[in-house]
Design a protein around this motif. Sequence first.
Motif, mmCIF file in Angstrom:
data_model
loop_
_atom_site.group_PDB
_atom_site.id
_atom_site.type_symbol
_atom_site.label_atom_id
_atom_site.label_comp_id
_atom_site.label_asym_id
_atom_site.label_seq_id
_atom_site.Cartn_x
_atom_site.Cartn_y
_atom_site.Cartn_z
ATOM 1 N N THR A 2 91.616 35.600 50.143
ATOM 2 C CA THR A 2 91.173 34.524 49.261
ATOM 3 C C THR A 2 90.256 35.052 48.170
ATOM 4 O O THR A 2 89.517 36.013 48.363
ATOM 5 N N LYS A 3 90.341 34.415 47.046
ATOM 6 C CA LYS A 3 89.522 34.778 45.895
ATOM 7 C C LYS A 3 88.181 34.055 46.007
ATOM 8 O O LYS A 3 88.140 32.883 46.360
ATOM 9 N N SER A 5 85.119 31.822 45.184
ATOM 10 C CA SER A 5 85.066 30.684 44.287
ATOM 11 C C SER A 5 83.947 30.833 43.262
ATOM 12 O O SER A 5 82.936 31.485 43.497
ATOM 13 N N ALA A 6 84.154 30.206 42.147
ATOM 14 C CA ALA A 6 83.150 30.223 41.086
ATOM 15 C C ALA A 6 82.057 29.209 41.425
ATOM 16 O O ALA A 6 82.293 28.241 42.140
ATOM 17 N N ARG A 8 79.750 26.048 41.236
ATOM 18 C CA ARG A 8 80.068 24.717 40.737
ATOM 19 C C ARG A 8 79.251 24.424 39.489
ATOM 20 O O ARG A 8 78.080 24.744 39.412
#
Length: 73
Positions: A2-3, A5-6, A8
């Motif tokens: 999985t990449k 996450s950026a 929020r």
Amino acid sequence: MTKPSAPRRHLPTSPFAAPVAPEAKHFGLGDRVSHDQFGLGTIVGVEEGIAMLVDFGSSQARILTPYTRMHSL
């Protein structure tokens, strides 16, 4: 795989305050400091805006900015 996450983004219509990054503390060469994990030490090296090299007697550690766990004496 999985990449990551950026972070929020804050919406302008949100009723909650926008998150604020802690401001970096300022220390100078030779300053005596106390660190929450390592204890008492002396700053022996400065990488401006990046890190501080601190001598804690039995060891040396490179403490990264914003130095939240380090306090000036």
